[in-house]
Design a protein around this motif. Structure first.
Motif, short mmCIF file in Angstrom:
data_model
loop_
_atom_site.label_atom_id
_atom_site.label_comp_id
_atom_site.label_asym_id
_atom_site.label_seq_id
_atom_site.Cartn_x
_atom_site.Cartn_y
_atom_site.Cartn_z
N VAL A 2 37.30 35.47 34.03
CA VAL A 2 37.08 36.38 35.15
C VAL A 2 36.75 35.57 36.40
O VAL A 2 35.94 34.64 36.34
CB VAL A 2 35.93 37.36 34.85
CG1 VAL A 2 35.65 38.24 36.05
CG2 VAL A 2 36.26 38.20 33.63
N LEU A 4 35.21 36.00 40.29
CA LEU A 4 34.36 36.93 41.02
C LEU A 4 34.25 36.51 42.48
O LEU A 4 34.09 35.31 42.78
CB LEU A 4 32.97 36.97 40.40
CG LEU A 4 32.90 37.33 38.92
CD1 LEU A 4 31.48 37.13 38.39
CD2 LEU A 4 33.34 38.76 38.68
N ALA A 24 36.29 41.60 41.05
CA ALA A 24 36.72 40.76 39.94
C ALA A 24 38.24 40.71 39.85
O ALA A 24 38.94 41.65 40.25
CB ALA A 24 36.15 41.28 38.64
N PHE A 29 37.72 43.45 32.79
CA PHE A 29 36.48 43.59 33.56
C PHE A 29 35.48 44.51 32.89
O PHE A 29 34.29 44.25 32.87
CB PHE A 29 36.81 44.10 34.96
CG PHE A 29 35.61 44.32 35.82
CD1 PHE A 29 35.24 45.59 36.22
CD2 PHE A 29 34.85 43.25 36.25
CE1 PHE A 29 34.13 45.80 37.01
CE2 PHE A 29 33.73 43.44 37.05
CZ PHE A 29 33.37 44.71 37.43
N LYS A 78 37.73 47.32 39.56
CA LYS A 78 37.11 46.04 39.21
C LYS A 78 36.06 45.64 40.25
O LYS A 78 36.04 44.52 40.76
CB LYS A 78 38.18 44.94 39.07
CG LYS A 78 39.12 45.17 37.90
CD LYS A 78 40.01 43.97 37.65
CE LYS A 78 40.84 44.16 36.40
NZ LYS A 78 41.68 42.97 36.09
N ALA A 99 29.18 37.54 35.66
CA ALA A 99 29.68 38.36 34.55
C ALA A 99 29.27 37.73 33.22
O ALA A 99 29.30 36.50 33.06
CB ALA A 99 31.20 38.49 34.62
#
Length: 125
Positions: A2, A4, A24, A29, A78, A99
């Protein structure tokens, strides 16, 4: 994996509000809990708020954020938002979203696998 990106930081007067966003890309997600941390100059990174994975049924906050901040998520977009009200100069810091593949995330930095680059929040008195 992921990626961010935080946005929404800026300069605000004491008593004002800001809404931070964490966007994201990559990865499922909804399968990640998301937390917000902040780091003031010369200090360690500290927990602010978190929201659990999937529906985000549970949110929790640091003592300093409780009652002033809210955290929400929109899995379709997201996005995770951190709404900050009644801001005070001591809230000045760089704010990071992170995350975690743990269901509930956590209050410690090592419980999060992915981090954004941060967004500056400055509160003037």
């Amino acid at each position: 994996q992921v990626q961010l990106v935080e946005s929404g930081g800026g300069l605000v007067q004491a008593g004002g509000s800001l809404r931070l966003s964490c966007t994201a890309s990559g990865g499922p997600f909804s399968e990640y809990a998301v937390g917000w941390f902040r780091q003031a100059t010369g200090e360690e990174r500290k927990f602010v708020a978190a929201i659990t994975w999937r529906s985000g049924q549970i949110t929790y906050f640091s003592d300093s954020a409780k009652g002033r901040f809210t955290i929400t998520r929109d899995n379709g977009k997201k996005l995770v938002h951190l709404q900050m009200n009644s801001l005070q100069p001591e809230d000045t810091a760089i704010y990071f979203c992170a995350a975690s593949d743990r269901v509930a995330g956590g209050r410690r930095t090592h419980e999060y696998e992915y981090w954004g680059q941060g967004t500056q929040v400055t509160v003037s008195s």
